[in-house]
Design an enzyme around this catalytic site. Structure first.
Site, short mmCIF file in Angstrom:
data_model
loop_
_atom_site.label_atom_id
_atom_site.label_comp_id
_atom_site.label_asym_id
_atom_site.label_seq_id
_atom_site.Cartn_x
_atom_site.Cartn_y
_atom_site.Cartn_z
N ARG A 223 0.85 -1.19 0.00
CA ARG A 223 0.00 0.00 0.00
C ARG A 223 0.89 1.24 0.00
O ARG A 223 1.98 1.22 0.60
CB ARG A 223 -0.90 0.03 1.25
CG ARG A 223 -2.11 -0.90 1.19
CD ARG A 223 -3.15 -0.47 0.14
NE ARG A 223 -4.32 -1.31 0.11
CZ ARG A 223 -4.54 -2.31 -0.76
NH1 ARG A 223 -3.64 -2.60 -1.68
NH2 ARG A 223 -5.67 -2.99 -0.73
N HIS A 271 -1.63 -0.30 -9.87
CA HIS A 271 -2.32 -1.16 -8.91
C HIS A 271 -2.84 -2.44 -9.59
O HIS A 271 -4.03 -2.75 -9.53
CB HIS A 271 -3.46 -0.41 -8.21
CG HIS A 271 -3.84 -1.04 -6.89
ND1 HIS A 271 -4.24 -0.33 -5.79
CD2 HIS A 271 -3.88 -2.35 -6.50
CE1 HIS A 271 -4.52 -1.15 -4.78
NE2 HIS A 271 -4.30 -2.39 -5.20
N1 LIG Z 1 -1.19 -4.29 -5.17
C1 LIG Z 1 -2.10 -5.23 -5.20
O1 LIG Z 1 -2.61 -5.56 -6.28
C2 LIG Z 1 -2.51 -5.91 -3.93
C3 LIG Z 1 -3.33 -7.04 -4.01
C4 LIG Z 1 -3.66 -7.70 -2.82
C5 LIG Z 1 -3.17 -7.25 -1.61
N2 LIG Z 1 -2.38 -6.15 -1.56
C6 LIG Z 1 -1.83 -5.68 -0.26
O2 LIG Z 1 -1.11 -6.73 0.34
C7 LIG Z 1 -1.33 -6.65 1.74
C8 LIG Z 1 -0.98 -7.98 2.41
O3 LIG Z 1 -1.97 -8.94 2.10
P1 LIG Z 1 -1.98 -10.37 2.84
O4 LIG Z 1 -3.16 -11.10 2.36
O5 LIG Z 1 -0.65 -11.00 2.78
O6 LIG Z 1 -2.23 -9.87 4.35
P2 LIG Z 1 -2.01 -10.68 5.69
O7 LIG Z 1 -2.16 -12.15 5.44
O8 LIG Z 1 -2.88 -10.06 6.71
O9 LIG Z 1 -0.48 -10.44 6.04
C9 LIG Z 1 -0.02 -9.23 6.55
C10 LIG Z 1 1.39 -9.45 7.09
O10 LIG Z 1 1.87 -8.21 7.59
C11 LIG Z 1 2.36 -8.43 8.92
N3 LIG Z 1 2.22 -7.22 9.71
C12 LIG Z 1 1.11 -6.49 9.94
N4 LIG Z 1 1.37 -5.45 10.76
C13 LIG Z 1 2.70 -5.53 11.04
C14 LIG Z 1 3.58 -4.75 11.84
N5 LIG Z 1 3.15 -3.67 12.49
N6 LIG Z 1 4.87 -5.13 11.91
C15 LIG Z 1 5.31 -6.23 11.28
N7 LIG Z 1 4.53 -7.01 10.50
C16 LIG Z 1 3.24 -6.66 10.39
C17 LIG Z 1 1.50 -9.54 9.47
O11 LIG Z 1 2.13 -10.12 10.59
P3 LIG Z 1 1.44 -11.36 11.34
O12 LIG Z 1 1.48 -12.51 10.34
O13 LIG Z 1 2.32 -11.60 12.48
O14 LIG Z 1 0.04 -10.92 11.64
C18 LIG Z 1 1.41 -10.45 8.25
O15 LIG Z 1 2.56 -11.26 8.18
C19 LIG Z 1 -2.81 -6.26 1.83
O16 LIG Z 1 -3.11 -5.69 3.10
C20 LIG Z 1 -2.92 -5.25 0.72
O17 LIG Z 1 -2.62 -3.98 1.25
C21 LIG Z 1 -2.04 -5.48 -2.71
#
Ligand SMILES: NC(=O)c1ccc[n+]([C@@H]2O[C@H](COP(=O)([O-])OP(=O)(O)OC[C@H]3O[C@@H](n4cnc5c(N)ncnc54)[C@H](OP(=O)(O)O)[C@@H]3O)[C@@H](O)[C@H]2O)c1
Length: 308
Positions: A223, A271
């Site tokens: 993001r 995006h």
């Molecule tokens: N550009 C695009 O097309 C696109 C598409 C889809 C998603 N995205 C982005 O990708 C992001 C991640 O998706 P996801 O499904 O992988 O999410 P997720 O499964 O919720 O994973 C988020 C990761 O970030 C870690 N995290 C959160 N807060 C943190 C902090 N303060 N310090 C350290 N680590 C932290 C979490 O740690 P824990 O595992 O310990 O909770 C987890 O490992 C989404 O939120 C979205 O913004 C972008």
């Protein structure tokens, strides 16, 4: 009859109608899904933040909101939302993200640009190093970051990763919490796959960018707010960051006057790193609907206190 309001992108409605009906057939639930349902009949909402619904208080019989996107920053703090919220975790979304990230990491690792854009037809036979000598860091080891870290480790990169809670991923040096000095130290390529929460804003700023190896590549499909734009521009100017490949921005579409468009060492993609495709996400929503109706725990429930 279970009434599901489709409040996703209008352009995707025909495809969602077809795929949701197919996916729901499997569960033999008596379902009516439509973008147009009287609010008091709505039991579930298939939601995207760009869709027509912003005020959930008009749906007195709402059970669950199924967010079509992985990121929930635009709905998680909605004060009118008082029912469980799920986010999208789906094999298609993950596969797309892995392909996009591996492609862009390999672009920088192999120095592909020097050969793709070579107007003076220079013959400069400098072989790239092996992946086993390249340090790559993935910030965020969730559904997407974890899959990307595994894919990069399978290519032999030296992969480090960072999450809030401890992880154990074979081939990946995992760090949990704390400051980023040892996580980012000497990293030559960093991929951001953190959610946008108050704790992750500006996770890459002047201080943390300085930990990277000089000339490092920054790849952000997470993001926009994860990066301090001014600090990144300064690092691109000084050479501390050699290239930034950015898919997400504080303002989208990225304004035409934004300095990111002007810099030769920034690649802007609109995006598109990955997306929720009805063909694969419908099965995930259908399964969660079945669970909700059966009183079973929902998959991919958003922790609203954590913000993701
Ligand atoms: N550009 C695009 O097309 C696109 C598409 C889809 C998603 N995205 C982005 O990708 C992001 C991640 O998706 P996801 O499904 O992988 O999410 P997720 O499964 O919720 O994973 C988020 C990761 O970030 C870690 N995290 C959160 N807060 C943190 C902090 N303060 N310090 C350290 N680590 C932290 C979490 O740690 P824990 O595992 O310990 O909770 C987890 O490992 C989404 O939120 C979205 O913004 C972008």
């Amino acid at each position: 009859m279970i009434h599901i309001l489709y409040a996703g992108p209008q352009a995707d409605w025909d495809m969602y109608k077809k795929c949701m009906e197919c996916a729901l057939d499997v569960h033999t639930l008596n379902v009516h899904i439509s973008p147009d349902i009287p609010p008091d009949q709505v039991a579930y909402i298939i939601y995207s933040p760009d869709g027509p619904v912003q005020d959930f208080s008009i749906f007195p019989n709402l059970n669950v909101v199924f967010n079509l996107w992985a990121g929930v920053e635009r709905v998680v703090n909605n004060p009118t939302l008082n029912v469980p919220l799920t986010r999208m975790v789906d094999p298609g979304l993950t596969e797309g993200m892995v392909e996009w990230c591996v492609g862009h990491v390999l672009r920088h690792h192999l120095g592909m640009d020097a050969h793709i854009v070579n107007p003076s037809h220079e013959w400069a036979p400098k072989a790239p190093p092996l992946a086993r000598w390249r340090k790559v860091t993935v910030l965020g080891l969730g559904e997407l970051g974890g899959a990307v870290a595994r894919a990069l480790a399978a290519l032999n990169f030296q992969v480090s990763g960072w999450s809030a809670r401890a992880k154990d991923i074979p081939g990946v040096t995992c760090y949990a919490g704390g400051d980023l000095a040892s996580v980012l130290e000497d990293s030559e390529i960093v991929v951001l796959l953190l959610p946008d929460t108050p704790d992750t804003v500006n996770v890459l700023d002047a201080e943390t960018l300085a930990y990277l190896a000089p000339g490092a590549a920054v790849i952000n499909p997470g993001r926009g707010p994860l990066i301090d734009d001014d600090a990144l521009l300064a690092a691109l100017e000084s050479g501390q960051v050699g290239h930034a490949t950015l898919d997400v921005f504080r303002a989208e579409p990225l304004p035409r006057t934004h300095p990111f468009w002007q810099r030769p060492n920034v690649t802007v993609t609109p995006h598109i790193a990955s997306t929720s495709r009805p063909e694969t996400t419908s099965a995930v929503i259908a399964e969660n609907l079945r669970r909700a109706e059966a009183g079973e725990p929902l998959l991919y429930l958003v922790d609203r206190a954590r913000g993701y």
